[in-house]
Design an enzyme around this catalytic site. Structure first.
Site, PDB file in Angstrom:
ATOM      1  CB  VAL A  55      -0.952  -0.008   1.217  1.00 38.24           C
ATOM      2  CG1 VAL A  55      -0.180   0.120   2.520  1.00 38.24           C
ATOM      3  CG2 VAL A  55      -2.005   1.092   1.117  1.00 38.24           C
ATOM      4  CE  LYS A  56       2.902   2.594   5.266  1.00 35.68           C
ATOM      5  NZ  LYS A  56       2.471   3.767   6.037  1.00 35.68           N
ATOM      6  CB  SER A  57       3.161   1.816  -4.159  1.00 36.12           C
ATOM      7  OG  SER A  57       3.775   0.579  -3.981  1.00 36.12           O
ATOM      8  NE  ARG A  58      -3.487   2.329  -2.639  1.00 29.95           N
ATOM      9  CZ  ARG A  58      -4.491   2.346  -3.520  1.00 29.95           C
ATOM     10  NH1 ARG A  58      -4.886   3.502  -4.040  1.00 29.95           N
ATOM     11  NH2 ARG A  58      -5.099   1.239  -3.876  1.00 29.95           N
TER      12      ARG A  58
END
Length: 471
Positions: A55-58
């Protein structure tokens, strides 16, 4: 084309770079049979399908985009972040695409897989001692700030107070959930690390419908749940689940957006994570199991018409050496263990690479097993090497092998029998565990023989396995 295959074809597109592939992850319905006591729909937001598997790609993409717009990031700049791994991987992907140098500061308790992923993207990794308070100079946040100050052209993304962190989820994760659910969500559940994921998503969902409830999840030893309930910071403790919890309250956390908190023990988080892979085909990390544990506690109280959305943050490929390792779970006390008084050697046995060599095989083959597969000690047998009951006549003499390598000897021209030491004791899994300990008092390593053959066991193995014994 087969009709069943045709139905699986989904729209695809050509992207200019991998950053454009971030987001748009699906929701997957938890099978009803997974928990028959739950009547309502439980939908899982699968963030492992992002380009970095997390999720931290966002937030990485938006933090960099805004820093470029403000002039904080310029060509030749260095991105610095303190991370438990996932935000760092996202930033490193963006840095690789855009040509920035990356330095990631990470506590040393995180999985080796995360360290290796950061390095694979070209980052420099700085490890700091785990379980230090935020006031300690070696706390990873403080180390990142010092590195930023001492590195020309450095920008500290600082996910803990960067508003782009929750904003990324307000603009992407929340709308995706709302659209996929046709505007009907009763409960949203997620773990808090920096708080950005839950709070950004919650802000969007509550703007659409103030009745949406937000359940945040915390591991024991973190400060969030206690602070949310009391407004006071409790003493911190250690916990094994990664990427969630904290020892401080960051700017990205918003108490007012949370309707309830659940604390989930590591043991329950890891058991649920393994179930998701084995029973639902969802290969995710430990914080995903933690979130689902909390979600199911609340879902059991909801009517059939309710809809629960649970965010599963990352992929299990980051935790093969931890959550998905039977040895790691047993050593950490996350399984039941065995009574010290009656435990056998089987309770301490470890999953290790196995190999045996025959006395007449090339020494080069033995060296390959030792160096590439770390088989130690390497048994030497006579007869059929594939016979689990083959007679052990020795082990590879590693000191003599070292001398041959130093001298440049052609190992392919030698036989294993010419580089062999006497065999250590060979023990069976049904023997009392004390027999293993006694043997290792005298020998640095022994051999265990079970139904599938021989495997080595060292003093270091014993030190790792002894915590499995309980009073």
């Amino acid at each position: 084309m087969d009709a069943s295959l045709k139905s699986r074809i989904r729209p695809s597109e050509v992207l200019d770079d991998i950053i454009q592939g971030i987001g748009g992850t699906p929701l997957v319905r938890l099978p009803r049979a997974f928990d028959p006591t739950v009547d309502c729909a439980v939908l899982l937001k699968i963030e492992a399908l992002n380009p970095t598997g997390c999720v931290k790609s966002r937030i990485a993409a938006l933090m960099v985009e805004r820093a470029e717009a403000s002039g904080e990031l310029r060509p030749g700049s260095t991105i610095i972040e303190c991370t438990s791994g996932n935000t760092g991987v996202g930033l490193c992907l963006v840095a690789a695409v855009k040509g920035y140098r990356a330095i990631m500061v990470m506590p040393d308790k995180m999985s080796q897989e995360k360290v290796d992923m950061l390095k694979a993207y070209g980052a420099e990794v700085v490890l700091t001692p785990s379980d230090l308070g935020p006031e300690h100079p070696q706390h990873y946040l403080n180390v990142a700030e010092r590195l930023t100050a001492s590195t020309p052209g450095a920008w500290h993304s600082n996910q803990f107070c960067n508003p782009a962190n929750p904003d990324a989820h307000f603009h992407t994760t929340g709308p995706e959930i709302w659209q996929a659910c046709d505007g009907r969500v009763d409960l949203f559940v997620g773990g808090c690390g920096t708080g950005g994921t839950v709070h950004g998503t919650a802000r969007f969902l509550k703007q659409q419908d103030p009745a949406v409830r937000i359940l945040a999840v915390d591991p024991p030893g973190s400060v969030y749940a206690h602070y949310w309930a009391t407004g006071e910071l409790p003493p911190t403790g250690s916990y094994a689940v990664e990427g969630v919890g904290d020892d401080m309250i960051p700017d990205t956390w918003n108490r007012e957006l949370i309707d309830a908190y659940e604390v989930v023990e590591d043991r329950d988080s890891f058991a649920m994570t393994r179930r998701l892979a084995a029973e639902a085909g969802l290969f995710v990390g430990g914080s995903s199991g933690m979130a689902l544990c909390a979600a199911l506690r609340h879902a059991r109280q909801l009517p059939e018409s309710a809809r629960v959305v649970v965010l599963l943050p990352d992929s299990g490929n980051r935790y093969l050496s931890k959550v998905y390792s039977d040895d790691w779970l047993a050593d950490g006390g996350f399984t039941d263990g065995s009574p010290r008084a009656t435990a056998t050697i089987a309770a301490l046995a470890r999953t290790r690479a196995r190999a045996v060599v025959g006395v007449d095989e090339d020494l080069a083959i033995a060296h390959k097993h030792r160096s590439e597969r770390n088989v130690h000690p390497l048994p030497v047998v006579v007869g059929d090497c594939f016979d689990p009951a083959a007679e052990v006549v020795g082990i590879l003499d590693e000191e003599r092998l070292r001398r041959h390598l130093v001298e440049g000897t052609d190992l392919a021209g030698m036989r294993v029998g010419k580089c062999m030491a006497p065999p250590p004791p060979v023990l069976g899994p049904e023997q009392p565990w004390q027999d293993l300990s006694d043997a290792l008092d005298e020998y640095p390593a022994v051999l265990l023989r079970d139904a599938t053959g021989l495997v080595g066991f060292t003093r270091a193995d014993l030190l790792r396995s002894l915590p499995r014994l309980r009073p």
